[in-house]
Design a protein around this motif. Sequence first.
Motif, short mmCIF file in Angstrom:
data_model
loop_
_atom_site.label_atom_id
_atom_site.label_comp_id
_atom_site.label_asym_id
_atom_site.label_seq_id
_atom_site.Cartn_x
_atom_site.Cartn_y
_atom_site.Cartn_z
N LEU A 82 46.11 48.17 52.78
CA LEU A 82 46.47 47.39 51.59
C LEU A 82 46.57 45.93 51.99
O LEU A 82 47.21 45.61 53.00
N GLY A 83 45.94 45.07 51.23
CA GLY A 83 45.99 43.64 51.56
C GLY A 83 45.43 43.36 52.95
O GLY A 83 45.85 42.43 53.62
N GLY A 84 44.49 44.18 53.38
CA GLY A 84 43.87 43.97 54.70
C GLY A 84 44.75 44.42 55.86
O GLY A 84 44.41 44.19 57.02
N VAL A 85 45.88 45.07 55.56
CA VAL A 85 46.80 45.53 56.62
C VAL A 85 46.74 47.06 56.68
O VAL A 85 46.77 47.72 55.65
N THR A 86 46.66 47.61 57.88
CA THR A 86 46.72 49.06 58.03
C THR A 86 48.18 49.48 58.15
O THR A 86 48.89 49.04 59.06
N LEU A 87 48.63 50.30 57.21
CA LEU A 87 50.04 50.68 57.18
C LEU A 87 50.26 51.99 57.93
O LEU A 87 49.35 52.81 58.04
N ASP A 88 51.46 52.16 58.39
CA ASP A 88 51.81 53.36 59.11
C ASP A 88 52.23 54.43 58.09
O ASP A 88 53.32 54.39 57.55
N ALA A 148 43.25 48.98 47.45
CA ALA A 148 43.47 48.79 46.02
C ALA A 148 43.99 47.38 45.70
O ALA A 148 43.63 46.79 44.67
N ALA A 149 44.82 46.84 46.58
CA ALA A 149 45.39 45.51 46.32
C ALA A 149 44.29 44.45 46.31
O ALA A 149 44.23 43.61 45.40
N VAL A 150 43.41 44.50 47.30
CA VAL A 150 42.33 43.51 47.36
C VAL A 150 41.35 43.72 46.21
O VAL A 150 40.85 42.75 45.62
N HIS A 151 41.11 44.98 45.85
CA HIS A 151 40.19 45.24 44.73
C HIS A 151 40.75 44.68 43.42
O HIS A 151 40.01 44.07 42.64
N ALA A 152 42.03 44.87 43.18
CA ALA A 152 42.64 44.33 41.96
C ALA A 152 42.52 42.81 41.95
O ALA A 152 42.18 42.20 40.94
N LEU A 153 42.77 42.23 43.12
CA LEU A 153 42.70 40.77 43.24
C LEU A 153 41.27 40.26 42.97
O LEU A 153 41.07 39.29 42.24
N MET A 154 40.30 40.95 43.52
CA MET A 154 38.91 40.52 43.32
C MET A 154 38.51 40.63 41.87
O MET A 154 37.83 39.76 41.33
N ASP A 155 38.93 41.71 41.20
CA ASP A 155 38.62 41.87 39.78
C ASP A 155 39.25 40.75 38.96
O ASP A 155 38.65 40.26 38.01
N ALA A 156 40.46 40.36 39.35
CA ALA A 156 41.13 39.27 38.63
C ALA A 156 40.35 37.97 38.81
O ALA A 156 40.13 37.22 37.86
N LEU A 157 39.90 37.71 40.03
CA LEU A 157 39.15 36.47 40.32
C LEU A 157 37.83 36.46 39.55
O LEU A 157 37.48 35.46 38.91
N LEU A 158 37.12 37.56 39.63
CA LEU A 158 35.83 37.63 38.94
C LEU A 158 36.03 37.50 37.44
O LEU A 158 35.28 36.82 36.75
N GLY A 159 37.09 38.14 36.95
CA GLY A 159 37.37 38.07 35.52
C GLY A 159 37.67 36.65 35.08
O GLY A 159 37.14 36.18 34.08
N ALA A 160 38.48 35.96 35.86
CA ALA A 160 38.84 34.59 35.50
C ALA A 160 37.61 33.70 35.44
O ALA A 160 37.50 32.82 34.59
N ALA A 161 36.67 33.94 36.34
CA ALA A 161 35.48 33.10 36.38
C ALA A 161 34.39 33.60 35.44
O ALA A 161 33.30 33.04 35.37
N GLY A 162 34.68 34.68 34.70
CA GLY A 162 33.70 35.22 33.76
C GLY A 162 32.54 35.90 34.47
O GLY A 162 31.40 35.87 34.00
N LEU A 163 32.81 36.51 35.61
CA LEU A 163 31.73 37.08 36.41
C LEU A 163 31.73 38.61 36.41
O LEU A 163 31.19 39.24 37.31
N GLY A 164 32.37 39.20 35.43
CA GLY A 164 32.32 40.67 35.37
C GLY A 164 33.37 41.32 36.26
O GLY A 164 34.51 40.90 36.28
N ASP A 165 32.97 42.32 37.01
CA ASP A 165 33.93 43.03 37.86
C ASP A 165 33.30 43.40 39.20
O ASP A 165 32.11 43.19 39.42
N ILE A 166 34.11 44.01 40.08
CA ILE A 166 33.59 44.28 41.42
C ILE A 166 32.47 45.32 41.42
O ILE A 166 31.58 45.24 42.24
N GLY A 167 32.54 46.26 40.49
CA GLY A 167 31.49 47.30 40.43
C GLY A 167 30.12 46.66 40.31
O GLY A 167 29.14 47.13 40.85
N ARG A 168 30.08 45.55 39.57
CA ARG A 168 28.81 44.88 39.35
C ARG A 168 28.32 44.17 40.61
O ARG A 168 27.14 44.12 40.89
#
Length: 397
Positions: free
Chosen positions: A261-267, A280-300
């Motif tokens: 999560l967030g690029g950290v491997t948890l125990d 999941a944390a990075v994926h949510a963040l990427m979707d938010a960034l893409l969404g803000a810029a009007g670039l769709g989502d990570i699946g695309r």
Amino acid sequence: MGAGVIIAAAGSGERLGLNQNKILLPLDGVPILVRSIKAFTVYPWVKEIIVVVREEDYRMIQGMLEQWQIKAQLAIGGPRRQDSVAAGIAALRPDLKWVFIHDAARPLVEPGIIAEAYSQVQEHQAVGVAVPVKDTIKLVDEERFVVGTPPRPRLWAIQTPQVFSSGLIKKAYKRAQRENWEATDDCSLVELLGVKVKLILGSYGNIKITTAEDLDIADAIIGKRSGVDTMDMEKFLESRSVRVGIGCDVHRLVANRPLILGGVTLDYHLGLEGHSDADAAVHALMDALLGAAGLGDIGRHFPDTDPRYKGISSIVFLEQVTEKLNQLGCAVGNADLVIVAQQPRLAGYTAQMKRNLAKAMKIPESRINIKATTTEGLGFCGRGEGIAAWATVTVLC
Ligand code: CTP
Ligand code: MG
């Protein structure tokens, strides 16, 4: 608290060969000095700006600041740069914790560098902006015979701003005066005190206007940056829209997978299932960034049918999303994340997550917030079947 800024503007610009101080010259219609000051005026933590000037430029500069609606105090400089900075330090409000020192002759400093320097000084007390030298440097004697060639990988060219805890820089200047230390930059005096100075990577665009060709280079850089000009950050922000994005991602917890999560491997004895590392944390963040810029989502952008992405660190995707945004002329503002997990406890990991995300998005950690919550045992997160993450971001486009 907060920072004071000293702008050293009391030189004469002799090497430029004009009969006026070079910092009064316009670059694309805006005086060099005004550009250098304005680079700092957008930050809420900048509490005071002292512009150190020559007596003969005082009135002219006072008028210039009025014309450009800049709130700053003026102080009179001395014969050497060092004397001018000392005068600036003496004029500072006593309650400020940090002191930036910047050459008026560096009008092209990028805002990201100032923010990064401020973030780093909280940890290191003395920070200089610098770049690796591109040329091989020769050490010569008075007759210009070479006496040595320092190894290039260890050579960095120091620029400004340089930023210090105010106690430290005051101490350095006091000692310099008492012991006649001479230096052409401020870090040198702190080095002489025996205190470690941290260098951060500046940019080759942050040139010091010194000789006539630097004016042409500066014009070219300003032209190239068009629209992302640091000269007037308020105007820059005005001309941009602040866009908001939201992202959400859920992955199932399964055996025999690492929990990342967030690029950290948890125990933890379970991990998230997915095609990539299922962060999941990075994926949510990427979707938010893409969404803000009007670039769709990570699946695309990163389809989970693509074998190249199997098992890959999502931090790499985040870097690529940031790159896409930057290419569009957009900059990440801030990010706020919520990770919903009944277990494990995330508190011990969020600092490292912040560091990872800040690095990938090229923004200071201070603009990232990560929260963790359980759902009191309710729903699939509560039963420990999966982990969900939510993110909101702002993006300046
Ligand atoms: N500076 C200063 N007081 C001095 C000398 C320099 O405040 N006595 C400032 C300059 O205004 C400049 C910065 O320090 O913003 C860096 O110095 P430099 O590039 O050397 O500028 P000048 O001294 O003005 O130029 P030159 O050396 O060519 O005369
Ligand atoms: Mg000089």
